[in-house]
Motif scaffolding. Structure first.
Motif, PDB file in Angstrom:
ATOM      1  N   GLY A  21      -4.704 -29.762  65.987  1.00 38.99           N
ATOM      2  CA  GLY A  21      -5.286 -28.455  65.797  1.00 38.99           C
ATOM      3  C   GLY A  21      -4.554 -27.303  66.424  1.00 38.99           C
ATOM      4  N   TYR A  22      -3.259 -27.199  66.178  1.00 40.11           N
ATOM      5  CA  TYR A  22      -2.478 -26.053  66.642  1.00 40.11           C
ATOM      6  C   TYR A  22      -2.501 -25.001  65.540  1.00 40.11           C
ATOM      7  CZ  TYR A  22       1.647 -23.285  67.824  1.00 40.11           C
ATOM      8  OH  TYR A  22       2.511 -22.249  68.099  1.00 40.11           O
ATOM      9  N   GLU A  23      -3.142 -23.870  65.823  1.00 39.33           N
ATOM     10  CA  GLU A  23      -3.365 -22.842  64.803  1.00 39.33           C
ATOM     11  C   GLU A  23      -2.087 -22.411  64.099  1.00 39.33           C
ATOM     12  OE1 GLU A  23      -4.993 -18.249  64.340  1.00 39.33           O
ATOM     13  OE2 GLU A  23      -5.177 -19.248  66.271  1.00 39.33           O
ATOM     14  N   GLU A  26      -0.202 -25.726  62.291  1.00 35.40           N
ATOM     15  CA  GLU A  26      -0.851 -26.743  61.471  1.00 35.40           C
ATOM     16  C   GLU A  26      -1.919 -26.216  60.508  1.00 35.40           C
ATOM     17  OE1 GLU A  26      -0.450 -30.683  64.245  1.00 35.40           O
ATOM     18  OE2 GLU A  26      -2.074 -29.295  64.772  1.00 35.40           O
ATOM     19  N   SER A  27      -2.266 -24.948  60.594  1.00 36.05           N
ATOM     20  CA  SER A  27      -3.355 -24.415  59.755  1.00 36.05           C
ATOM     21  C   SER A  27      -3.106 -24.602  58.266  1.00 36.05           C
ATOM     22  CB  SER A  27      -3.577 -22.927  60.035  1.00 36.05           C
ATOM     23  OG  SER A  27      -4.091 -22.728  61.314  1.00 36.05           O
ATOM     24  N   GLN A  28      -1.934 -24.221  57.810  1.00 34.87           N
ATOM     25  CA  GLN A  28      -1.671 -24.306  56.378  1.00 34.87           C
ATOM     26  C   GLN A  28      -1.683 -25.745  55.897  1.00 34.87           C
ATOM     27  OE1 GLN A  28       1.710 -21.896  55.309  1.00 34.87           O
ATOM     28  NE2 GLN A  28       0.833 -20.092  56.289  1.00 34.87           N
ATOM     29  N   LYS A  29      -1.082 -26.658  56.661  1.00 28.96           N
ATOM     30  CA  LYS A  29      -1.088 -28.077  56.281  1.00 28.96           C
ATOM     31  C   LYS A  29      -2.513 -28.627  56.250  1.00 28.96           C
ATOM     32  CE  LYS A  29       1.900 -29.304  59.444  1.00 28.96           C
ATOM     33  NZ  LYS A  29       2.799 -30.122  60.275  1.00 28.96           N
ATOM     34  N   PHE A  30      -3.308 -28.254  57.234  1.00 27.57           N
ATOM     35  CA  PHE A  30      -4.706 -28.687  57.328  1.00 27.57           C
ATOM     36  C   PHE A  30      -5.481 -28.283  56.079  1.00 27.57           C
ATOM     37  CE2 PHE A  30      -9.081 -27.531  58.637  1.00 27.57           C
ATOM     38  CZ  PHE A  30      -9.515 -28.714  59.217  1.00 27.57           C
ATOM     39  N   TRP A  31      -5.399 -27.013  55.722  1.00 30.50           N
ATOM     40  CA  TRP A  31      -6.170 -26.521  54.574  1.00 30.50           C
ATOM     41  C   TRP A  31      -5.635 -27.043  53.248  1.00 30.50           C
ATOM     42  CZ3 TRP A  31     -10.897 -24.850  54.632  1.00 30.50           C
ATOM     43  CH2 TRP A  31     -11.426 -24.460  55.869  1.00 30.50           C
ATOM     44  N   LEU A  32      -4.328 -27.175  53.118  1.00 29.59           N
ATOM     45  CA  LEU A  32      -3.788 -27.747  51.879  1.00 29.59           C
ATOM     46  C   LEU A  32      -4.206 -29.204  51.730  1.00 29.59           C
ATOM     47  CD1 LEU A  32      -0.255 -26.118  51.714  1.00 29.59           C
ATOM     48  CD2 LEU A  32      -2.234 -25.653  50.255  1.00 29.59           C
ATOM     49  N   LYS A  81      -8.742 -21.017  63.914  1.00 28.58           N
ATOM     50  CA  LYS A  81      -8.405 -21.000  65.336  1.00 28.58           C
ATOM     51  C   LYS A  81      -7.932 -22.378  65.760  1.00 28.58           C
ATOM     52  CE  LYS A  81      -9.375 -16.750  65.842  1.00 28.58           C
ATOM     53  NZ  LYS A  81      -8.236 -15.870  65.780  1.00 28.58           N
ATOM     54  N   SER A  82      -7.307 -22.450  66.919  1.00 34.91           N
ATOM     55  CA  SER A  82      -6.858 -23.734  67.470  1.00 34.91           C
ATOM     56  C   SER A  82      -8.048 -24.563  67.915  1.00 34.91           C
ATOM     57  CB  SER A  82      -5.917 -23.501  68.655  1.00 34.91           C
ATOM     58  OG  SER A  82      -4.699 -22.960  68.210  1.00 34.91           O
ATOM     59  N   SER A 124     -13.056 -21.793  61.517  1.00 32.08           N
ATOM     60  CA  SER A 124     -12.779 -23.198  61.813  1.00 32.08           C
ATOM     61  C   SER A 124     -11.865 -23.315  63.015  1.00 32.08           C
ATOM     62  CB  SER A 124     -12.131 -23.871  60.602  1.00 32.08           C
ATOM     63  OG  SER A 124     -11.724 -25.187  60.922  1.00 32.08           O
ATOM     64  N   ASN A 125     -12.042 -24.401  63.751  1.00 30.41           N
ATOM     65  CA  ASN A 125     -11.120 -24.736  64.836  1.00 30.41           C
ATOM     66  C   ASN A 125     -10.622 -26.175  64.662  1.00 30.41           C
ATOM     67  OD1 ASN A 125     -13.317 -26.256  65.569  1.00 30.41           O
ATOM     68  ND2 ASN A 125     -13.648 -25.253  67.536  1.00 30.41           N
ATOM     69  N   PHE A 126     -10.486 -26.601  63.440  1.00 31.29           N
ATOM     70  CA  PHE A 126     -10.022 -27.924  63.032  1.00 31.29           C
ATOM     71  C   PHE A 126     -11.090 -29.005  63.194  1.00 31.29           C
ATOM     72  CE2 PHE A 126      -6.105 -25.650  63.786  1.00 31.29           C
ATOM     73  CZ  PHE A 126      -5.251 -26.087  62.779  1.00 31.29           C
TER      74      PHE A 126
END
Length: 139
Positions: A21-23, A26-32, A81-82, A124-126
């Motif tokens: 959960g590093y904002e 990793e945010s774009q990879k998380f959401w994709l 967020k992280s 979201s914070n992952f």
């Protein structure tokens, strides 16, 4: 995608993202991953927009802010967020103000044309998601 396949994909997603959960990284990879592999979005390049610029004008300067994620077809804005951030607590912004992620999203909304205002704001914070219906906010 069947409900069984989606449930299996959601479980895998949850396992893959546990303790990550590093904002910024990793945010774009998380959401994709979530949108494509769990919700079955096929044409994500035309579905989701990352880091949309919003200009905030003051009398003496203009500040550029960035909407983390915006999905026009579903009128969803996401403020990511992280993993270590509490979604209900204020976080110091670049201008020095203290805003929680929802307040930050509302500030960004004010910089959008009315036709682009989201119906839904997700923070979201992952590990947690808070979803706000902008037409039915509790007072």
């Amino acid at each position: 995608m069947t409900q069984t396949e989606q449930a299996k994909a959601a479980k895998k997603f949850s396992e893959d993202w546990k303790d990550k959960g590093y904002e910024k990284g990793e945010s774009q990879k998380f959401w994709l991953d979530l949108l494509c592999n769990v919700f079955g979005i096929k044409d994500f390049a035309n579905f989701v927009y990352f880091e949309n610029q919003i200009k905030e004008k003051f009398t003496d300067k203009t500040i550029t802010n960035f909407i983390d994620i915006y999905i026009p077809s579903t009128k969803v804005m996401i403020e990511q967020k992280s993993i270590d951030k509490d979604l209900r607590e204020p976080i110091r912004q670049s201008d020095g103000t203290l805003l929680n992620p929802f307040q930050q999203a509302r500030k960004y909304i004010s910089g959008l044309p009315l036709s682009q205002h989201p119906r839904w704001v997700v923070t979201s914070n992952f590990k947690s998601f808070l979803v706000y219906d902008m037409e039915n906010l509790e007072k």
